[in-house]
Design a protein around this motif. Structure first.
Motif, PDB file in Angstrom:
ATOM      1  N   HIS A  36      11.720  -6.010   6.843  1.00 36.30           N
ATOM      2  CA  HIS A  36      12.288  -5.365   8.029  1.00 36.30           C
ATOM      3  C   HIS A  36      12.093  -3.857   7.977  1.00 36.30           C
ATOM      4  O   HIS A  36      12.741  -3.123   8.731  1.00 36.30           O
ATOM      5  CB  HIS A  36      13.782  -5.696   8.133  1.00 36.30           C
ATOM      6  N   THR A  37      11.211  -3.406   7.113  1.00 34.18           N
ATOM      7  CA  THR A  37      10.983  -1.975   6.938  1.00 34.18           C
ATOM      8  C   THR A  37      10.057  -1.459   8.031  1.00 34.18           C
ATOM      9  O   THR A  37       9.021  -2.056   8.315  1.00 34.18           O
ATOM     10  CB  THR A  37      10.360  -1.705   5.561  1.00 34.18           C
ATOM     11  N   LEU A  38      10.450  -0.339   8.642  1.00 30.24           N
ATOM     12  CA  LEU A  38       9.636   0.311   9.665  1.00 30.24           C
ATOM     13  C   LEU A  38       8.941   1.520   9.073  1.00 30.24           C
ATOM     14  O   LEU A  38       9.569   2.356   8.404  1.00 30.24           O
ATOM     15  CB  LEU A  38      10.499   0.740  10.853  1.00 30.24           C
ATOM     16  N   ARG A  39       7.635   1.599   9.317  1.00 31.49           N
ATOM     17  CA  ARG A  39       6.884   2.754   8.838  1.00 31.49           C
ATOM     18  C   ARG A  39       7.242   4.002   9.667  1.00 31.49           C
ATOM     19  O   ARG A  39       7.691   3.912  10.806  1.00 31.49           O
ATOM     20  CB  ARG A  39       5.376   2.510   8.954  1.00 31.49           C
ATOM     21  N   PHE A  40       6.975   5.146   9.065  1.00 32.56           N
ATOM     22  CA  PHE A  40       7.068   6.382   9.822  1.00 32.56           C
ATOM     23  C   PHE A  40       5.854   6.453  10.747  1.00 32.56           C
ATOM     24  O   PHE A  40       4.730   6.210  10.324  1.00 32.56           O
ATOM     25  CB  PHE A  40       7.070   7.587   8.871  1.00 32.56           C
ATOM     26  N   PRO A  41       6.066   6.741  12.039  1.00 36.43           N
ATOM     27  CA  PRO A  41       4.916   6.745  12.954  1.00 36.43           C
ATOM     28  C   PRO A  41       3.914   7.843  12.614  1.00 36.43           C
ATOM     29  O   PRO A  41       4.282   9.016  12.494  1.00 36.43           O
ATOM     30  CB  PRO A  41       5.563   6.979  14.318  1.00 36.43           C
ATOM     31  N   VAL A  42       2.655   7.421  12.477  1.00 36.26           N
ATOM     32  CA  VAL A  42       1.584   8.365  12.134  1.00 36.26           C
ATOM     33  C   VAL A  42       0.495   8.251  13.198  1.00 36.26           C
ATOM     34  O   VAL A  42      -0.274   7.296  13.198  1.00 36.26           O
ATOM     35  CB  VAL A  42       0.995   8.079  10.738  1.00 36.26           C
ATOM     36  N   PRO A  43       0.409   9.206  14.128  1.00 37.22           N
ATOM     37  CA  PRO A  43      -0.698   9.181  15.100  1.00 37.22           C
ATOM     38  C   PRO A  43      -2.031   9.400  14.401  1.00 37.22           C
ATOM     39  O   PRO A  43      -2.107   9.845  13.249  1.00 37.22           O
ATOM     40  CB  PRO A  43      -0.357  10.334  16.049  1.00 37.22           C
ATOM     41  N   ASP A  44      -3.108   9.071  15.127  1.00 33.14           N
ATOM     42  CA  ASP A  44      -4.440   9.156  14.531  1.00 33.14           C
ATOM     43  C   ASP A  44      -4.745  10.553  14.007  1.00 33.14           C
ATOM     44  O   ASP A  44      -5.340  10.708  12.924  1.00 33.14           O
ATOM     45  CB  ASP A  44      -5.496   8.760  15.574  1.00 33.14           C
ATOM     46  N   GLU A  45      -4.326  11.558  14.743  1.00 32.39           N
ATOM     47  CA  GLU A  45      -4.692  12.921  14.356  1.00 32.39           C
ATOM     48  C   GLU A  45      -3.968  13.391  13.100  1.00 32.39           C
ATOM     49  O   GLU A  45      -4.364  14.385  12.492  1.00 32.39           O
ATOM     50  CB  GLU A  45      -4.384  13.874  15.505  1.00 32.39           C
ATOM     51  N   PRO A  73       8.134   9.524   5.188  1.00 37.33           N
ATOM     52  CA  PRO A  73       8.056   8.056   5.219  1.00 37.33           C
ATOM     53  C   PRO A  73       9.110   7.420   4.331  1.00 37.33           C
ATOM     54  O   PRO A  73       9.503   7.991   3.309  1.00 37.33           O
ATOM     55  CB  PRO A  73       6.653   7.776   4.686  1.00 37.33           C
ATOM     56  N   PRO A  74       9.573   6.232   4.710  1.00 36.82           N
ATOM     57  CA  PRO A  74      10.492   5.490   3.828  1.00 36.82           C
ATOM     58  C   PRO A  74       9.726   4.896   2.653  1.00 36.82           C
ATOM     59  O   PRO A  74       8.491   4.835   2.655  1.00 36.82           O
ATOM     60  CB  PRO A  74      11.040   4.397   4.741  1.00 36.82           C
ATOM     61  N   ALA A  75      10.470   4.467   1.654  1.00 35.41           N
ATOM     62  CA  ALA A  75       9.873   3.866   0.462  1.00 35.41           C
ATOM     63  C   ALA A  75      10.211   2.382   0.421  1.00 35.41           C
ATOM     64  O   ALA A  75      11.316   1.969   0.761  1.00 35.41           O
ATOM     65  CB  ALA A  75      10.379   4.560  -0.783  1.00 35.41           C
ATOM     66  N   TYR A  76       9.213   1.597   0.029  1.00 34.55           N
ATOM     67  CA  TYR A  76       9.430   0.158  -0.075  1.00 34.55           C
ATOM     68  C   TYR A  76       8.491  -0.410  -1.120  1.00 34.55           C
ATOM     69  O   TYR A  76       7.278  -0.174  -1.103  1.00 34.55           O
ATOM     70  CB  TYR A  76       9.177  -0.535   1.273  1.00 34.55           C
ATOM     71  N   SER A  77       9.076  -1.154  -2.061  1.00 33.54           N
ATOM     72  CA  SER A  77       8.288  -1.868  -3.076  1.00 33.54           C
ATOM     73  C   SER A  77       8.941  -3.228  -3.273  1.00 33.54           C
ATOM     74  O   SER A  77      10.129  -3.315  -3.601  1.00 33.54           O
ATOM     75  CB  SER A  77       8.251  -1.105  -4.401  1.00 33.54           C
ATOM     76  N   ALA A  78       8.167  -4.278  -3.032  1.00 36.94           N
ATOM     77  CA  ALA A  78       8.702  -5.635  -3.152  1.00 36.94           C
ATOM     78  C   ALA A  78       8.715  -6.055  -4.604  1.00 36.94           C
ATOM     79  O   ALA A  78       7.877  -5.617  -5.416  1.00 36.94           O
ATOM     80  CB  ALA A  78       7.864  -6.609  -2.328  1.00 36.94           C
ATOM     81  N   ASP A  79       9.662  -6.902  -4.952  1.00 29.58           N
ATOM     82  CA  ASP A  79       9.773  -7.424  -6.306  1.00 29.58           C
ATOM     83  C   ASP A  79       9.191  -8.830  -6.338  1.00 29.58           C
ATOM     84  O   ASP A  79       9.774  -9.767  -5.800  1.00 29.58           O
ATOM     85  CB  ASP A  79      11.244  -7.441  -6.724  1.00 29.58           C
ATOM     86  N   HIS A  80       8.017  -8.954  -6.947  1.00 33.36           N
ATOM     87  CA  HIS A  80       7.345 -10.251  -7.047  1.00 33.36           C
ATOM     88  C   HIS A  80       7.793 -10.931  -8.338  1.00 33.36           C
ATOM     89  O   HIS A  80       7.242 -10.686  -9.410  1.00 33.36           O
ATOM     90  CB  HIS A  80       5.820 -10.078  -7.044  1.00 33.36           C
ATOM     91  N   GLY A 124       2.459   5.918   6.586  1.00 32.49           N
ATOM     92  CA  GLY A 124       3.834   5.885   7.082  1.00 32.49           C
ATOM     93  C   GLY A 124       4.790   5.178   6.164  1.00 32.49           C
ATOM     94  O   GLY A 124       5.937   4.953   6.535  1.00 32.49           O
ATOM     95  N   LEU A 125       4.353   4.818   4.945  1.00 36.27           N
ATOM     96  CA  LEU A 125       5.226   4.116   4.008  1.00 36.27           C
ATOM     97  C   LEU A 125       4.846   4.500   2.587  1.00 36.27           C
ATOM     98  O   LEU A 125       3.662   4.477   2.224  1.00 36.27           O
ATOM     99  CB  LEU A 125       5.087   2.601   4.192  1.00 36.27           C
ATOM    100  N   ARG A 126       5.874   4.863   1.767  1.00 42.06           N
ATOM    101  CA  ARG A 126       5.648   5.157   0.353  1.00 42.06           C
ATOM    102  C   ARG A 126       5.936   3.910  -0.470  1.00 42.06           C
ATOM    103  O   ARG A 126       6.493   2.936   0.002  1.00 42.06           O
ATOM    104  CB  ARG A 126       6.550   6.302  -0.096  1.00 42.06           C
ATOM    105  N   GLY A 127       5.590   3.956  -1.743  1.00 45.04           N
ATOM    106  CA  GLY A 127       5.767   2.811  -2.614  1.00 45.04           C
ATOM    107  C   GLY A 127       4.513   1.951  -2.637  1.00 45.04           C
ATOM    108  O   GLY A 127       3.458   2.335  -2.142  1.00 45.04           O
ATOM    109  N   ARG A 128       4.664   0.767  -3.202  1.00 39.91           N
ATOM    110  CA  ARG A 128       3.509  -0.129  -3.267  1.00 39.91           C
ATOM    111  C   ARG A 128       3.633  -1.301  -2.304  1.00 39.91           C
ATOM    112  O   ARG A 128       2.742  -2.146  -2.248  1.00 39.91           O
ATOM    113  CB  ARG A 128       3.313  -0.652  -4.689  1.00 39.91           C
ATOM    114  N   GLY A 129       4.737  -1.375  -1.531  1.00 39.40           N
ATOM    115  CA  GLY A 129       4.870  -2.449  -0.563  1.00 39.40           C
ATOM    116  C   GLY A 129       4.855  -3.807  -1.223  1.00 39.40           C
ATOM    117  O   GLY A 129       5.526  -4.029  -2.236  1.00 39.40           O
TER     118      GLY A 129
END
Length: 1508
Positions: free
Chosen positions: A1256-1265, A1278-1285, A1337-1342
């Motif tokens: 449910h994590t939303l990235r920080f919006p990053v336009p092309d430029e 950007p928010p940080a998100y790293s899933a635990d596998h 738009g997202l930090r961490g390794r997702g």
């Protein structure tokens, strides 16, 4: 709102206070729960408490539907209540203290103000708002607005969509939609151009009405919802009741509805009165009265907008996932989003719709968000910058622009870029582009464009589009969007949708499919017909007749199960309708065989799903057999359902068209006799008359062309229509217009004259009949040349076997019989019969023998019982039987001496009946025939008149008898006094004693003892004068004569006059029609007259009884040879085409039609002129805008030149402002659909999707430029998100602590983990590597396992696509490839057989799943021999700023069909999971794979020079 808190605990005795009793609206009975498979476990109410409560609340007249609704809703649908009052810092509009939920203290439950368990805790909606049974549902009536009534329900915001859908379809009685139109936009009133408003309204309701769509809006009386409501209102007012039913569903927030307390009713409001009060609504909103259904979403709060959006989104998604089955075709319900105006919430709605794959139609010119997107939609995504969006917002959001922060601008830019990037889902409606009233076309084209660009296998996409067009009944869209040069349709591919169009009664589609090459001979099979008849509408009369036949068969076989419908059941009903002269159209199969069975599996069950219906036509040609006449079969199926347009299209395809038209007329007339609905009956009779005119039109053209061949069509035995003839069908249907046609009458006249020439005078025939040697003179002429020689003996036989001669001889014989009979009765009636009387008996015996022959004559094999019933139906046969029976009775009495005189009396009565029989002989006369018909009709009028007369006669007679005579006991004199004298009074024979003046006591019997005199009236005992009231009897007599002589007799005269005029108008037709029976009778009658006819009977008996010779059929039938019949039918079909063309020309030349065509052309011309004005205005605006841009750029260039000169030198070329040419500016206005596809985007796109996959994590919006790291982006956080596998043995740390990150070695081998990038060294910042392609738009390794590059391997295994003979299939001159793809468990899409490489492994785990272990080394060798097509970064949705996927794609191609390695690969393919699917799939750009995998396939096809 004071009732809100009490509604949950209201007592039954208090219900009248909360919900006063209201009238019940009629409603349909809901379907059973078992009929709805989507909601298998919804609760059913069966409690006695709920039943008693229903009885207490409702009046006696409440229907069962309301009772079911009252019991079902509270058990399945909830509302939300705040259970803990916490004082808020804000106050209500009136300045009173409110809770955090927005409600006042008294609007809470009694215990909500002081719950001990919640003391000292803050207000939490998750804990302090609870669900309880809803208290607002039922019918809503908008008072003061024409008493508009709809449905409503208050639901919790957490209600499952399936429950709401079940409520709408099962309890509210809504049919599942063919299309879902979600209208969104501005919630406040906004101004639209009058022309655009009119176009939008008409187009929206047109698409909803033609496709059977649901329209979903916010439901309030403001903004876009108000526009939709007014559009529906205008449409309903301009249409009939049946056409004006549009389902408009308003989904609003319960807490923002003004006057909602009037909707609260725990036991349901039926109806609830609702008042729209816009003046006093304040910050709340009123419901729109033009919506038909309301879903009011409650989250327990008050005054908070937007609560309904999540539930509306879930409900729309749920409905779009449902499958609607209609007409044998199953389609998933499509959804489209229509946008008008709107603000930030509308932008989120559009973005979510595009993300979910929902096509959107943006109405340009409506304002704000809609105009922002419309104005940038034609630009390349790279041109949509933050500065451009800022400029657009400043112009279109002038009032609220100051509230747009910099971060909001970035977010809007990013979302608009993503929206425009999905051009296949975006349609801009421009007023000058689509034209007036074409919003419906824009909406449907948007759906087709989205479907066309959707990934799919093979031809699934085209099938889906065609199913949508059929479901919507939009043949115009099918012609323009589907049947194009982009796809070649095989006729067999159209068979399933052809069946759907037939069942759904969509004649335009049937016509279109026939134009596209569908051959009815291939389409109509035995099981197809069974399937079509199984899907008859239950309201159809033919359906009920079929069910009756099936029920009788079940009772006959004593079975418990209803037998399955077969075609012989249909044939049984059709024979009842067509008449017994036709043979069964579909023979009953024997127990060991099934005739003309198209599928070799007995009693196969036809599934209603489209795929199952398609399988009906996927049989091999050698195993499919067809019905005798497929056009006939479909025509009958359409006609029995009274489907005019469909039957007309099919009849135009028929070969035996005249017989088909007459048979249809007969079927419709018979069905009309049993149809109860008067409107349907009128339609059937009108259609029957129309088919009779068709038959007349075709026969007229045939007769004009060739009289002899046209007459052959009348008597040709039609195998397709039960071995009957056109003439017989016309007679069975009583088609007088057809039978009275000049060509038919000419044929009957020819039959009447036999082999004689019709030019012979009647007196010549009579002369030759009385003195037959005259035949050998030129007095009589014959039609056949072989009979022309005077010495020909055949002339004698031809003359005496002609029907007219037989008729004249029978007339002569009958007159002789009557004369002899009269002579015997009047002159020669002796105690013992004389020879003349014996001759009469013998004569009568010959008549009896002839009547017996007619009774037993059965050329069609109908059976004795049926022939007897047909014989009795004829009036003249009844008269014959009556005369013969009376004669036999008289003869019996005559032969007994004691009853000789009664016998003579009975024989005299028989003579009267025999004389009446003369009228039948005179029917052949053109002068007397119509008069006899008039007499028969008038006899019916006399019977009705006698009934009315009897009332007056009996009433007057009884009253007269009771007043005048005391206790008359003689029955015969009672009858005389009551009936006989009263009847004679009408004609002037008034009794002399009725007034006392002419009373004579000698003319009556005082005591009633004289049998020959009537009993005297009441008299005075002294002077024997009558004492009855003379004034009363005179008054009664005058009234009696007034009503009978003047009123009733004149009524009878008027009835006779009406009958005469009615028959006189059609007397010629009626005579010509009834003339046939007499001609046919004497055409098949033995030539000798009675009593000599006994010789013919004896000859017939010897031939049939002793010699066993077959009977000679004298019916007007002719069996033609096959070649002759085929040529005749081809000629008839050719003239039928001429007739249809002539009809079309006549319709075009019709004055009314010409006026309509001219009016339509004027409208089109006015529309084109109006559009030209709009386009000219738009062109001027575009040119002015281009001029402004050029002037601005010129000013910038001059400023730069001045700065350069001042600096004593030229600046670098990078600072030179670009000068845009006019051509470049023109391309700016290119049409969105006509724009070529953009080149590969310079930055990763999938890696910047706002919602990160699997979370449910939303990235920080990053336009092309702002993607490159080199570009400054201060707002970037950007928010940080790293899933635990937990299932992975090797993964990087879950947290982003610097201590754990410093242990990782980047840009090198880190143990078994390869952290080296194919793109060289990557930057590391604060212990985290930076994505070499820029920001995501997202930090961490997702969801990736490692920071930095995550290496993967994607083998692309291909082979050439080949025909059965081994040749390679080509498309657009390029060879076609097949690629090996797999669908892994828990995944909805297909993918290449590869994936992430585990540390130290050479093959991906997903690849190992589909290969057996023993083949792994060999596959590694194949990879080494393959060609590397890609090595580097892969744009993956899982990528983040600090982790990304890099892959190596290797092409493994098998060039030959007999490649050993390919065969071994196929043999070693396996699935470790039963849900794992592997297949070879044709490679093209629409193959449904991951987007990044499709890029790899494109490279492989380019490498091999194959089609893509």
């Amino acid at each position: 709102m004071s009732a809100r808190g009490r509604c949950a605990k209201v007592l039954p005795s208090e219900l009248n206070k909360v919900c006063p009793e209201r009238g019940d609206d009629p409603a349909t009975h809901p379907r059973k729960m078992s009929d709805f498979e989507v909601v298998p476990n919804l609760q059913q109410s069966s409690s006695s408490v709920s039943k008693s409560r229903r009885k207490a609340h409702f009046p006696t007249g409440s229907n069962e539907k309301q009772e079911n609704l009252i019991s079902w809703i509270p058990e399945n649908i909830r509302k939300k209540e705040c259970t803990y009052f916490v004082e808020s810092s804000q106050t209500s509009d009136s300045g009173r203290i409110v809770c955090e939920c927005g409600y006042l203290r008294e609007q809470h439950l009694d215990d909500a103000a002081k719950p001990p368990i919640f003391l000292g805790k803050e207000w939490d909606p998750n804990r302090h708002i609870q669900e309880m049974p809803t208290d607002a549902f039922g019918d809503i009536r908008f008072t003061g607005l024409g008493q508009k009534t709809g449905k409503y329900v208050r639901v919790s915001s957490d209600t499952p969509p399936r429950v709401i859908y079940h409520l709408m379809t099962q309890h509210w009685g809504l049919d599942a939609p063919n299309l879902l139109i979600s209208v969104t936009g501005g919630a406040k009133n906004f101004v639209m151009k009058p022309r655009l408003k009119n176009i939008f309204r008409q187009g929206l309701v047109k698409v909803a009405q033609t496709t059977g769509a649901w329209i979903i809006t916010g439901g309030s009386h403001a903004g876009v919802m108000k526009q939709v409501g007014e559009a529906v209102r205008d449409f309903i007012l301009s249409c009939s009741h049946k056409e004006g039913e549009i389902v408009t569903i308003g989904i609003a927030t319960w807490g923002t509805v003004y006057n909602r307390e009037s909707l609260v009713c725990p036991m349901g409001g039926f109806p609830a009165e609702y008042v729209v009060d816009e003046e006093n609504q304040g910050s709340l909103s009123c419901l729109d009265s033009n919506h038909s259904h309301f879903i009011l979403v409650d989250d327990g709060t008050h005054g908070r907008y937007g609560v309904e959006i999540p539930l509306r989104t879930r409900l729309e998604k749920f409905i779009s996932e449902q499958t609607k089955v209609k007409g044998g075709v199953a389609i998933k319900i499509p959804i489209v989003c229509v946008v008008l105006e709107g603000g930030p919430g509308t932008l989120d709605t559009i973005y979510n719709a595009i993300t979910n794959g929902t096509p959107c139609v943006i109405v340009e010119g409506s304002g704000r968000v809609a105009d922002v997107i419309a104005q940038v939609a034609n630009l390349p995504v790279a041109k949509i910058t933050i500065a451009l969006i800022q400029k657009k917002l400043s112009l279109l959001f002038q009032d609220t622009y100051e509230f747009f922060t910099e971060s909001k601008l970035v977010e809007w830019t990013k979302k608009i870029q993503d929206i425009v990037r999905s051009r296949q889902l975006l349609t801009i409606f421009r007023e000058g582009k689509y034209g007036q009233q074409d919003v419906d076309v824009a909406i449907l084209q948007a759906l087709f464009k989205a479907s066309r660009n959707q990934d799919h296998f093979g031809r699934e996409n085209w099938d889906h589009q065609l199913k949508l067009a059929v479901a919507w009944n939009r043949v115009d869209i099918a012609r323009s969007e589907i049947f194009t040069d982009d796809h070649d349709w095989k006729p067999s591919d159209l068979h399933p949708v052809m069946a759907a169009a037939l069942i759904s009664n969509k004649p335009e589609f049937v016509k279109l499919f026939l134009e596209q090459g569908v051959r009815l001979k291939d389409f109509v099979t035995w099981d197809t017909l069974v399937y079509l008849y199984d899907n008859l509408a239950p309201s159809c009369l033919f359906h009920s007749k079929l069910q009756k036949v099936l029920l009788e068969e079940r009772e006959h076989t004593a079975g418990s199960k209803m037998p399955r419908l077969q075609m012989h059941h249909v044939s049984q009903v059709l024979r009842e309708l067509l008449g017994c002269s036709t043979q069964p159209l579909y023979p009953k199969p024997k127990h060991t065989e099934r005739p003309r069975l198209s599928i070799p599996v007995p009693h196969i069950k036809l599934n209603v799903q489209g795929s199952s219906l398609r399988s009906l036509y996927k049989r091999s040609a050698g195993r499919v057999t067809f019905t005798m006449d497929p056009v006939r079969d479909l025509l009958i199926w359409a006609v029995v359902q009274n489907r005019r347009e469909l039957a007309e299209i099919i009849w135009a395809q028929s070969q035996d068209c005249m017989a088909a038209a007459l048979a249809c007329s007969k079927i419709l007339k018979e069905l009309a006799k049993e149809e109860e609905d008067t409107d349907t009956t009128d339609d059937m009779l009108a259609l029957a008359e129309e088919y009779e005119h068709k038959a007349i039109g075709v026969f007229t053209d045939c007769y004009r062309k060739d009289e002899e061949r046209a007459q052959k069509l009348l008597t040709r035995v039609s195998e397709a229509w039960g071995k009957t003839t056109c003439l017989q069908l016309a007679l069975e249907a009583k088609n007088m217009n057809f039978v009275s046609h000049g060509g038919v009458q000419a044929f009957l006249t020819k039959v009447w004259w036999g082999k004689l020439s019709v030019d012979n005078s009647l007196w010549r025939v009579i002369m030759c009949m009385l003195f037959f040697p005259l035949l050998y003179t030129n007095l009589i002429t014959f039609r056949e040349k072989r009979l022309q020689p005077l010495g020909c003996l055949a002339r004698l036989r031809a003359f005496f076997t002609a029907p007219i001669v037989i008729f004249l001889m029978n007339i002569l014989s009958y007159f002789t019989f009557l004369l002899l009979f009269a002579y015997v009765l009047m002159v020669d009636f002796q105690p013992s019969p004389s020879w003349r009387e014996y001759l009469i008996y013998f004569w009568l015996f010959s008549l009896v023998c002839e009547e017996t022959r007619q009774l037993l004559y059965d050329p069609d094999g109908l059976g004795l019982v049926k022939m007897a019933s047909l014989y009795i139906k004829d009036f003249w046969n009844k008269l014959d039987i009556c005369a013969i029976l009376v004669f036999i009775a008289g003869l019996t009495c005559r032969l007994i001496p004691s009853t000789l005189y009664p016998g003579r009396i009975v024989l005299s009565l028989a003579f009267i009946i025999f004389c009446l029989r003369l009228m039948h002989i005179f029917t052949v006369s053109k002068t007397l025939g119509p008069k006899i018909i008039i007499v028969k009709r008038m006899m019916k009028d006399v019977f009705f008149f006698l009934f009315l007369l009897a009332v007056w006669v009996v009433s007057f007679g009884v009253a007269k008898q009771a007043i005048l005579i005391h206790n008359e006991e003689r029955v015969e004199w009672l009858f005389r006094g009551v009936v006989y004298h009263s009847y004679l009074t009408i004609f002037g024979q008034i009794p002399s004693y009725i007034d006392g003046v002419n009373f004579n006591i000698d003319q009556c019997s005082p005591n009633g003892t004289d049998p020959y005199k009537p009993k005297c009236p009441e008299t005075n005992a002294d002077n024997k004068k009558p004492i009855f009231p003379e004034w009363l009897t005179v008054i009664l007599l005058c009234l009696y004569l007034l009503f009978t002589n003047i009123l009733l007799l004149n009524l009878l005269i008027a009835m006779f006059n009406y009958t005469f005029q009615q028959v006189q108008e059609h007397t010629d037709q009626i005579w010509k029609f009834q003339r046939h029976d007499l001609i046919e009778e004497y055409h098949g009658r033995p030539p000798a007259p009675p009593p000599l006819i006994l010789l013919n009977h004896l000859q017939l008996l010897l031939r049939r009884g002793l010699l066993r010779q077959p009977a000679t059929h004298h019916k007007l039938k002719e069996k033609l040879e096959k070649n002759e019949e085929a040529a005749l039918l081809s000629w008839e079909m050719y003239l039928k085409e001429n007739y249809l063309q002539h009809q079309q020309c006549q319709e075009k030349q019709n004055t009314e039609q010409m006026i309509r065509d001219i009016a339509q052309r004027v409208d089109v011309l006015a529309e084109l002129l109006d559009l030209d004005r709009v386009k000219r205005t738009g062109v001027v605006e575009q040119r002015l805008g281009s001029l402004e841009d050029q002037v601005h750029q010129s000013a910038q260039a001059l400023r730069w030149m001045m700065q350069a000169l001042r600096g004593n030198g030229f600046s670098s070329g990078e600072d030179v402002p670009p000068v845009v040419s006019s051509k470049a500016l023109d391309t700016k206005e290119m049409d969105l659909e006509g724009k070529p596809e953009e080149s590969q985007p310079p930055y990763h796109v999938l890696a910047r999707n706002l919602l990160y996959p699997g979370s449910h994590t939303l990235r920080f919006p990053v336009p092309d430029e702002k993607v490159p790291w080199e570009v400054d982006f201060p707002l970037y956080d950007p928010p940080a998100y790293s899933a635990d596998h937990k299932d992975m043995a090797v993964q990087d740390p879950f947290s982003l602590s610097l201590e754990s990150l410093l242990k990782i070695n980047y840009n090198t081998m880190d143990g078994l983990i390869d952290r080296q990038s194919f793109h060289g060294l990557y930057a590391v910042q604060d212990g985290l590597p930076l994505n070499p392609m820029g920001r995501t738009g997202l930090r961490g390794r997702g969801r990736l396992h490692c920071f930095g590059p995550n290496h993967a391997l994607h083998p692309v295994v291909t082979r050439w696509r080949r025909n059965l003979d081994g040749s390679i299939i080509r498309k657009s001159l390029k060879k076609m490839l097949e690629v090996l793809v797999a669908q892994y468990p828990l995944s909805d899409v297909w993918a290449l057989p590869g994936g992430s490489l585990e540390p130290g492994e050479m093959l991906p785990l997903k690849l190992k799943w589909i290969l057996r272990r023993e083949f792994w080394p060999q596959f590694q060798n194949l990879l080494k021999q393959g060609t590397e097509v890609h090595k580097g970064y892969l744009d993956d949705p899982r990528n983040t700023d600090n982790a990304w996927v890099e892959t190596v794609a290797i092409s493994v191609h098998f060039d030959t069909q007999n490649d050993v390695e390919m065969k071994r690969l196929n043999s070693f393919l396996q699935g470790c999971d039963p849900e794992l699917c592997i297949r070879w799939q044709v490679l093209d750009k629409r193959i449904p794979l991951h987007a990044n995998h499709k890029e790899l396939l494109h490279k492989v096809s380019t490498l091999l020079g194959a089609y893509y």
